[in-house]
Design a protein around this motif. Structure first.
Motif, mmCIF file in Angstrom:
data_model
loop_
_atom_site.group_PDB
_atom_site.id
_atom_site.type_symbol
_atom_site.label_atom_id
_atom_site.label_comp_id
_atom_site.label_asym_id
_atom_site.label_seq_id
_atom_site.Cartn_x
_atom_site.Cartn_y
_atom_site.Cartn_z
ATOM 1 N N PRO A 4 0.883 -1.263 0.014
ATOM 2 C CA PRO A 4 0.024 -0.134 -0.028
ATOM 3 C C PRO A 4 0.912 0.979 -0.040
ATOM 4 N N PRO A 5 0.303 2.197 -0.457
ATOM 5 C CA PRO A 5 1.067 3.542 -0.477
ATOM 6 C C PRO A 5 1.504 4.028 1.094
ATOM 7 N N THR A 6 2.618 4.669 1.199
ATOM 8 C CA THR A 6 3.023 5.359 2.449
ATOM 9 C C THR A 6 2.012 6.276 3.049
ATOM 10 N N VAL A 34 4.126 7.095 -9.766
ATOM 11 C CA VAL A 34 4.304 6.587 -10.930
ATOM 12 C C VAL A 34 4.748 5.264 -11.195
ATOM 13 N N LYS A 35 5.849 4.931 -10.531
ATOM 14 C CA LYS A 35 6.463 3.452 -10.227
ATOM 15 C C LYS A 35 5.559 2.460 -9.774
ATOM 16 N N ARG A 36 4.753 3.020 -8.981
ATOM 17 C CA ARG A 36 3.571 1.841 -8.443
ATOM 18 C C ARG A 36 2.404 1.836 -9.147
ATOM 19 N N GLY A 37 2.279 2.526 -10.614
ATOM 20 C CA GLY A 37 1.170 2.560 -11.328
ATOM 21 C C GLY A 37 -0.067 3.285 -10.720
ATOM 22 N N PHE A 50 -0.657 12.744 -12.892
ATOM 23 C CA PHE A 50 -2.361 12.496 -12.706
ATOM 24 C C PHE A 50 -2.575 11.269 -12.067
ATOM 25 N N LEU A 51 -3.622 10.857 -11.530
ATOM 26 C CA LEU A 51 -3.885 9.522 -11.078
ATOM 27 C C LEU A 51 -4.296 8.902 -12.205
ATOM 28 N N THR A 52 -3.814 7.400 -12.187
ATOM 29 C CA THR A 52 -4.185 6.468 -12.983
ATOM 30 C C THR A 52 -5.761 5.951 -12.487
ATOM 31 N N ALA A 54 -6.108 3.212 -11.189
ATOM 32 C CA ALA A 54 -5.828 2.445 -9.939
ATOM 33 C C ALA A 54 -5.784 3.567 -8.666
ATOM 34 N N GLY A 55 -4.948 4.582 -8.980
ATOM 35 C CA GLY A 55 -4.860 5.697 -8.103
ATOM 36 C C GLY A 55 -6.216 6.244 -7.484
ATOM 37 N N HIS A 56 -6.995 6.408 -8.648
ATOM 38 C CA HIS A 56 -8.354 6.949 -8.425
ATOM 39 C C HIS A 56 -9.152 6.197 -7.385
ATOM 40 N N ARG A 57 -9.143 4.840 -7.619
ATOM 41 C CA ARG A 57 -9.873 3.655 -6.868
ATOM 42 C C ARG A 57 -9.110 3.707 -5.208
ATOM 43 N N ILE A 58 -8.022 4.168 -5.091
ATOM 44 C CA ILE A 58 -7.588 4.243 -3.673
ATOM 45 C C ILE A 58 -7.943 5.472 -3.155
ATOM 46 N N ARG A 59 -8.164 6.606 -3.959
ATOM 47 C CA ARG A 59 -8.449 7.768 -3.481
ATOM 48 C C ARG A 59 -10.106 7.616 -3.199
#
Length: 211
Positions: A4-6, A34-37, A50-52, A54-59
């Motif tokens: 998971p993100p820090t 970016v490295k985590r996708g 910008f969020l991908t 996958a980033g939007h789903r976490i947010r």
């Protein structure tokens, strides 16, 4: 399993623009996302991040409950399109008009940046994963009025359906329903008109256009 993100990275994700997913952070933080996708660096100047999806789903998991109630107004001042009905809190006046206009322009910019050909006349991936919110934003930005909390209140109601990539738009006034359909078609959605078997009420079924 992906780590998971820090805490610092999660703060950057949570602070992203709720519509465009534009990020602000240190170069190291953004590069790590970016490295985590979870983010991407736009190839055109000014090369913002910008969020991908996958980033939007976490947010979304951090700031909302289940998927479709996320279309209702959220706490903390985060923009949410009005979907109509009992899930909406009244929001009127010039400030709301400016807020909706800004959100719609942000969504058009997100289309330009994330559609491969830069097209703004059809929905992007974010809209396909937030169908109710995306359709409601298109309607509200075009000036259509969402229904109030009363069961028979006039105005549109956007609801999820069992069909993949499809939302239902209900509006008791037939002329207003047709106008909603025209707006969604202009915004890049495929729209069909249907009749509910039991009530005989007309409604729209809308899906994001791919081509």
């Amino acid at each position: 399993m992906t780590r998971p993100p820090t805490a610092a990275q999660r703060r950057v994700i949570d602070a992203a623009d709720p519509v465009t997913g534009r990020l602000r952070g240190t170069e190291a933080q953004l590069a790590a996302l970016v490295k985590r996708g979870l983010a991407f660096r736009h190839p055109r100047p000014p090369h913002d991040h910008f969020l991908t999806p996958a980033g939007h789903r976490i947010r979304e998991a951090q700031t909302t409950a289940p998927e479709e109630p996320a279309a209702a107004p959220a706490a903390g001042g985060v923009f949410a399109a009005r979907i109509g009905g009992e899930q909406d809190a009244p929001k009127e006046g010039p400030a709301r008009v400016r807020e909706v206009h800004s959100a719609w322009q942000g969504l058009l910019e997100l289309r330009r940046m994330t559609n491969r050909d830069g097209a703004v006349d059809r929905p992007c991936d974010w809209e396909r994963t937030h169908l109710v919110r995306a359709a409601a934003l298109a309607l509200e930005a075009a000036g259509h009025r969402p229904a109030g909390p009363e069961p028979d209140a006039p105005g549109y109601r956007v609801r999820a359906t069992p069909q993949p990539e499809a939302v239902a738009v209900h509006e008791p006034d037939l002329d207003a329903l047709h106008a909603c359909g025209a707006t969604l078609e202009k915004a890049g959605w495929q729209v069909g008109e249907h009749t509910e078997p039991r009530t005989r009420a007309r409604y729209l079924l809308a899906s994001p256009r791919r081509m």
